[in-house]
Scaffold this motif. Structure first.
Motif, mmCIF file in Angstrom:
data_model
loop_
_atom_site.group_PDB
_atom_site.id
_atom_site.type_symbol
_atom_site.label_atom_id
_atom_site.label_comp_id
_atom_site.label_asym_id
_atom_site.label_seq_id
_atom_site.Cartn_x
_atom_site.Cartn_y
_atom_site.Cartn_z
ATOM 1 N N LEU A 169 -10.524 -29.786 -2.557
ATOM 2 C CA LEU A 169 -10.234 -28.861 -1.473
ATOM 3 C C LEU A 169 -10.581 -27.443 -1.902
ATOM 4 O O LEU A 169 -10.253 -27.018 -3.020
ATOM 5 N N GLY A 170 -11.241 -26.722 -1.022
ATOM 6 C CA GLY A 170 -11.442 -25.297 -1.178
ATOM 7 C C GLY A 170 -10.843 -24.609 0.024
ATOM 8 O O GLY A 170 -10.088 -25.202 0.799
ATOM 9 N N THR A 171 -11.155 -23.342 0.172
ATOM 10 C CA THR A 171 -10.830 -22.634 1.410
ATOM 11 C C THR A 171 -12.060 -21.863 1.828
ATOM 12 O O THR A 171 -12.993 -21.662 1.049
ATOM 13 N N ASP A 172 -12.071 -21.458 3.089
ATOM 14 C CA ASP A 172 -13.245 -20.762 3.613
ATOM 15 C C ASP A 172 -12.819 -19.774 4.687
ATOM 16 O O ASP A 172 -12.428 -20.154 5.781
ATOM 17 N N THR A 173 -12.866 -18.496 4.329
ATOM 18 C CA THR A 173 -12.618 -17.416 5.265
ATOM 19 C C THR A 173 -13.922 -16.708 5.609
ATOM 20 O O THR A 173 -14.163 -16.346 6.761
ATOM 21 N N ALA A 174 -14.773 -16.530 4.596
ATOM 22 C CA ALA A 174 -16.038 -15.814 4.790
ATOM 23 C C ALA A 174 -17.225 -16.529 4.163
ATOM 24 O O ALA A 174 -18.297 -15.955 4.060
ATOM 25 N N CYS A 205 -7.289 -14.050 5.105
ATOM 26 C CA CYS A 205 -7.189 -13.464 6.442
ATOM 27 C C CYS A 205 -6.599 -14.558 7.313
ATOM 28 O O CYS A 205 -7.303 -15.503 7.685
ATOM 29 N N ARG A 206 -5.339 -14.432 7.641
ATOM 30 C CA ARG A 206 -4.624 -15.562 8.234
ATOM 31 C C ARG A 206 -5.237 -16.034 9.541
ATOM 32 O O ARG A 206 -5.203 -17.222 9.862
ATOM 33 N N THR A 207 -5.802 -15.132 10.323
ATOM 34 C CA THR A 207 -6.392 -15.527 11.602
ATOM 35 C C THR A 207 -7.732 -16.230 11.433
ATOM 36 O O THR A 207 -8.253 -16.814 12.391
ATOM 37 N N GLU A 295 -29.516 -11.094 15.283
ATOM 38 C CA GLU A 295 -28.928 -9.768 15.075
ATOM 39 C C GLU A 295 -27.464 -9.685 15.494
ATOM 40 O O GLU A 295 -26.641 -9.091 14.768
ATOM 41 N N PRO A 296 -27.048 -10.229 16.657
ATOM 42 C CA PRO A 296 -25.608 -10.159 16.990
ATOM 43 C C PRO A 296 -24.727 -10.866 15.961
ATOM 44 O O PRO A 296 -23.569 -10.478 15.776
ATOM 45 N N PHE A 297 -25.250 -11.869 15.300
ATOM 46 C CA PHE A 297 -24.484 -12.561 14.265
ATOM 47 C C PHE A 297 -24.359 -11.680 13.021
ATOM 48 O O PHE A 297 -23.298 -11.627 12.393
ATOM 49 N N TYR A 298 -25.439 -10.978 12.682
ATOM 50 C CA TYR A 298 -25.356 -10.005 11.587
ATOM 51 C C TYR A 298 -24.315 -8.924 11.907
ATOM 52 O O TYR A 298 -23.543 -8.508 11.032
ATOM 53 N N GLU A 299 -24.317 -8.452 13.149
ATOM 54 C CA GLU A 299 -23.354 -7.411 13.529
ATOM 55 C C GLU A 299 -21.922 -7.932 13.386
ATOM 56 O O GLU A 299 -21.027 -7.212 12.916
ATOM 57 N N THR A 300 -21.706 -9.177 13.782
ATOM 58 C CA THR A 300 -20.385 -9.776 13.614
ATOM 59 C C THR A 300 -19.993 -9.835 12.142
ATOM 60 O O THR A 300 -18.853 -9.534 11.778
ATOM 61 N N ALA A 301 -20.930 -10.208 11.289
ATOM 62 C CA ALA A 301 -20.653 -10.303 9.852
ATOM 63 C C ALA A 301 -20.205 -8.959 9.295
ATOM 64 O O ALA A 301 -19.295 -8.893 8.448
ATOM 65 N N ARG A 302 -20.816 -7.878 9.771
ATOM 66 C CA ARG A 302 -20.446 -6.554 9.268
ATOM 67 C C ARG A 302 -19.004 -6.200 9.631
ATOM 68 O O ARG A 302 -18.334 -5.438 8.909
ATOM 69 N N LEU A 303 -18.501 -6.756 10.732
ATOM 70 C CA LEU A 303 -17.122 -6.473 11.133
ATOM 71 C C LEU A 303 -16.107 -6.977 10.106
ATOM 72 O O LEU A 303 -15.023 -6.416 9.975
ATOM 73 N N LEU A 304 -16.463 -8.046 9.384
ATOM 74 C CA LEU A 304 -15.473 -8.701 8.535
ATOM 75 C C LEU A 304 -14.949 -7.781 7.445
ATOM 76 O O LEU A 304 -13.743 -7.686 7.219
ATOM 77 N N TYR A 305 -15.854 -7.094 6.749
ATOM 78 C CA TYR A 305 -15.404 -6.227 5.663
ATOM 79 C C TYR A 305 -15.460 -4.743 6.019
ATOM 80 O O TYR A 305 -14.798 -3.921 5.386
ATOM 81 N N GLU A 306 -16.232 -4.392 7.053
ATOM 82 C CA GLU A 306 -16.268 -3.002 7.485
ATOM 83 C C GLU A 306 -15.239 -2.744 8.581
ATOM 84 O O GLU A 306 -14.976 -1.594 8.939
ATOM 85 N N ASN A 401 -20.505 -14.737 6.688
ATOM 86 C CA ASN A 401 -19.374 -13.886 7.047
ATOM 87 C C ASN A 401 -19.005 -13.913 8.530
ATOM 88 O O ASN A 401 -17.866 -13.642 8.893
ATOM 89 N N PHE A 402 -19.948 -14.224 9.396
ATOM 90 C CA PHE A 402 -19.679 -14.169 10.833
ATOM 91 C C PHE A 402 -19.059 -15.446 11.388
ATOM 92 O O PHE A 402 -18.574 -15.477 12.528
#
Length: 599
Positions: A169-174, A205-207, A295-306, A401-402
Motif C-alpha cells: 500500500l502507498g498513498t497518492d495525493t499528487a 491533503c485530506r480532501t 494546458e488546462p490540466f497544467y493550470e490545475t497542477a499549478r494550483l496544488l502547490y501554488e 499533480n492535477f
C-alpha cells in the motif's frame, strides 16, 4: 527467484490453494529475501518473523481460509497508514504514535487473508515525489541504485519491485502512487477518490488523499482494490464505488494525447522517444488516439502547490512546527510552512478557478475514454535531487499533480526499459468511477510490452482469461446522442458502461430528427423492406446500472427490442410515433453521426 516460484499475488494464492507451498513458507521466503536484499532504509518497522509465520499457520488452519482472495499473501504498508501492532511515524519520529486498531484499508486486507509484515519508508508526511526526504534513510531504487526510488511511497514501491512482497500500500495525493511505480518498473494503481476509505491514514491533503496499490501486474492491483473498495462510516470522504468487472479490451477505445508541442520532457529525448513508442503500441492494440488540450490540466497542477491546498499539509503538522520545528525535514518544513500564510479569500478564489477547470476537463472526456500520458517527464539521480530538491521534485509531478484536484482515477503501467537501463512508464487517467475500464486496457498494454516484472527479470504470466460479457451485464443499443463522442455519452460512462460493438439495424427502420434539446433522433420500426439499416452502437451495463439508465430516459423515448442486421435482437432506444409530428425524416443519412456532420 526461480522461474517455478510463485511471484504474483495470483500465483501465490493459487499455489497456496493447490498445496504446492504453504502460507508460512511464503512468509519465511519473504523474510529471507528481506535479509538478502539488505536495505535498512526500506522498512521503518518490520514484524518479528516468528509472529508473522505463526499468523500464517493460524490462517491456514482456519476452515475455508483457502477461499480468501488474498490467502496468505505478504503485504507491506506505507508508514502513514495505521496497522495494529506497528507504530505510525509518517517518517517523523517526533510525530510517532501507536494506533489502537487497523486502518479500514488494512483491516479489509487482513479479512481477505493478507498478512502484514512491515511498515515502509516514505518522504516525510508524504510530502515529495522523490523518496529522499526521510530521517530513516533513502531506499534503494530497485532498478538502478543511483536513481531516486521515487516518492513519497518509496519503501512500498521498492519492496514490490525487489520481489520482497507482491503487494504493498502507498498513498497518492499528487502522484506518490504513480511516480515510484514508473521508477521501479511496477504497476501503481491510484483509485477514484473515496473508493478506499482513508480512515486511519495520516492526512497530507485530506480532501485529495487516497490509498494506492503497488503490484507486479494490473490484475493483482485490481484484486487488492476490489478487496478494499467500499463505503466506510468512519471516513466522511468515503464513497460507494465498488470496482466493476474487468473486461476484455474494449472495441473503439478513444485515448487522449496532448496536442503537438504541449508535452514536457525537460530535454530527456529517451523519455520522449519511449512515449512515442508507447503511443504506437496503443494504436496497434486497436485504440484510437485523439488530441486534446493539456494546458488546462497544467493550470490545475499549478494550483496544488501554488494554491491553498498546501494549507491542508500545514494543518497536519502545525503543532509540531510550533513545538519542535527541527524534527521536521528541512525541505518538508519549507514547503509546509507556506500554508500558514494563505487567506480565506485566496482559498475561495482558487476553488472558483478549480471549478471552472473541472468543467473543462468534463468536456475533454466527453469525446475521450481516457488520457494516456507519461507517468513522469524524466528521472533523476539521488545526487541531482539532493542538490536541487524542490525544483526537480516539482518537475516529477508534471503529469500527476492535477489528477486528484480533477477527481480522476489513474493507473501507472510500465511501458519500456530504456537503453540506459532506466524504466519508462505511462499513466492512464479517466473520470472517477472508471477504474475498471483503466484496468481492462492497462492489463492488455502491459502484457503487450512483454517487459519483465519489477527488478528481478521475472517473465509476465499469461493474462488470465476473462468472460466476453459478465452474466450481470445487459446490452443496450443507442442510435443518437448517447453514441461515443456525442453529447450524452457521458451518461453511459458515468454508469461504467462499456462499448461492445458498432453495427447496424435490420433494414426495417426510419430515423427522424426530433425537436429536442439537446438534439436527438428517434428510431421507428416500420414494415419490412420499408426502411433502411441505421448505424448504432451496443453498450453493456450492469443490471443495476441498466435499471438506473432506463429509469432516467425522458419521453418521447422508450426502450424496446431492436432487430440487428445479423438477426439478433437487443434492447435499445425507440421513439413513440405520436412524437414525430414535424420531425424531419433523416433515414437517408443512414445514422445520426452522419446527419450531425452534414445535416
Amino acid at each position: 527467484m526461480g522461474a517455478d516460484q510463485p511471484e504474483t499475488v495470483a500465483a501465490i494464492v493459487a499455489a497456496h490453494r493447490a498445496g504446492k507451498i504453504t502460507p508460512a513458507e511464503t512468509i519465511a521466503r519473504t523474510y529471507r529475501r528481506i535479509r538478502d536484499h539488505n536495505d535498512p532504509a526500506m522498512f521503518i518497522s518490520l514484524r518479528e518473523e516468528k509472529d508473522a509465520i505463526a499468523e500464517a499457520e493460524k490462517l491456514a488452519a482456519q476452515q475455508d481460509a483457502a477461499a480468501l482472495p488474498l490467502y496468505g499473501v505478504p503485504v507491506a504498508v506505507k508508514d502513514n497508514i495505521d496497522a495494529l501492532g506497528f507504530p505510525t511515524t509518517a517518517a517523523c519520529p517526533a510525530f510517532s504514535y501507536t494506533p489502537t486498531h487497523d486502518s479500514t484499508a488494512v483491516a479489509r486486507l487482513r479479512a481477505a487473508g493478507a498478512i502484514i509484515i512491515g511498515k515502509t519508508n516514505l518522504d516525510q508526511f508524504a510530502t515529495g515525489l522523490v523518496g529522499v526526504r526521510s530521517p530513516y534513510g533513502i531506499p534503494r531504487n530497485a532498478i538502478r541504485e543511483d536513481l531516486i526510488p521515487g516518492g513519497s511511497s518509496s519503501g512500498s514501491a521498492t519492496a514490490v519491485a525487489a520481489g520482497l512482497v507482491p503487494l504493498s500500500l502507498g498513498t497518492d495525493t499528487a502522484g506518490s502512487g504513480r511516480v515510484p511505480a514508473m521508477l521501479n518498473n511496477i504497476v501503481g494503481l491510484k483509485p477514484s477518490l473515496g473508493m478506499i476509505s482513508t480512515a486511519g491514514l495520516v492526512p497530507a491533503c485530506r480532501t485529495l488523499d487516497c490509498i494506492s496499490v503497488f503490484a507486479l501486474t494490473v490484475d493483482d492491483a485490481a484484486l487488492a482494490l476490489s478487496v478494499m473498495a467500499g463505503p466506510d462510516q468512519a471516513d466522511p470522504f468515503s464513497r460507494d464505488r465498488p470496482l466493476q468487472p474487468i473486461t476484455p479490451f474494449p472495441a473503439n477505445i478513444r485515448l487522449g494525447v496532448p496536442r503537438n508541442g504541449q508535452l514536457i520532457f525537460f530535454g530527456d529525448k529517451k523519455a520522449e522517444a519511449a512515449y512515442g513508442e508507447a503511443l504506437k503500441r496503443w494504436t496497434s492494440l486497436g485504440a484510437q488516439l485523439v488530441e486534446f488540450d493539456l494546458e488546462p490540466f497544467y493550470e490545475t497542477a499549478r494550483l496544488l502547490y501554488e494554491g491553498p491546498w498546501v494549507a491542508e499539509r500545514y494543518l497536519v503538522i502545525r503543532n509540531l512546527l510550533a513545538s519542535a520545528p527541527d524534527s521536521i525535514h528541512a525541505v518538508t518544513r519549507e514547503i509546509t510552512a507556506a500554508g500558514a500564510r494563505l487567506t480565506a479569500a485566496e482559498t475561495f478564489s482558487a476553488l472558483y478557478r478549480l471549478q471552472g477547470l473541472r468543467k473543462i476537463a468534463e468536456r475533454t472526456f466527453a469525446n475521450i475514454d481516457a488520457l494516456v500520458l507519461p507517468t513522469a517527464p524524466t528521472v533523476y539521480t539521488t545526487a541531482q535531487v539532493l542538490a536541487n530538491p524542490i525544483e526537480l521534485n516539482s518537475r516529477l509531478g508534471t503529469y500527476t499533480n492535477f489528477v486528484n484536484l480533477l477527481d480522476l482515477c489513474g493507473l501507472a503501467v510500465p511501458a519500456a526499459m530504456r537503453s540506459d537501463g532506466i524504466p519508462f512508464g505511462i499513466t492512464l487517467l479517466a473520470p472517477a468511477g472508471r477504474d475498471a475500464m483503466l484496468a481492462s486496457i492497462g492489463r492488455a498494454f502491459h502484457a503487450d510490452t512483454k517487459l519483465t516484472l519489477g527488478a528481478k527479470g521475472i517473465a509476465q504470466p499469461p493474462l488470465a482469461s476473462l468472460p466476453p460479457n459478465s452474466a450481470d451485464e445487459i446490452p443496450i443499443a443507442v442510435v443518437g446522442a448517447h453514441l461515443s463522442g456525442m453529447v450524452l455519452n457521458h451518461e453511459l460512462k458515468t454508469l461504467n458502461a462499456r462499448l461492445v460493438e458498432a453495427t447496424k439495424t435490420a433494414a426495417d427502420y426510419k430515423l427522424y430528427a426530433l425537436q429536442t434539446t439537446p438534439p436527438k433522433p428517434g428510431l421507428l420500426r416500420v414494415a419490412a423492406g420499408q426502411g433502411a439499416a441505421i448505424e448504432l452502437e451496443i453498450w453493456s451495463l450492469s443490471a443495476s446500472a441498466f435499471g438506473k439508465f432506463v429509469n432516467a430516459i425522458p419521453p418521447p423515448m422508450a426502450i424496446g427490442t431492436i432487430r440487428l442486421a445479423d438477426g439478433r435482437g437487443v434492447k435499445g432506444f425507440l421513439v413513440e410515433p405520436e412524437a414525430l409530428g414535424g420531425a424531419r425524416d433523416i433515414t437517408a443519412y443512414g445514422g445520426w453521426r452522419k446527419y450531425m456532420a452534414g445535416g
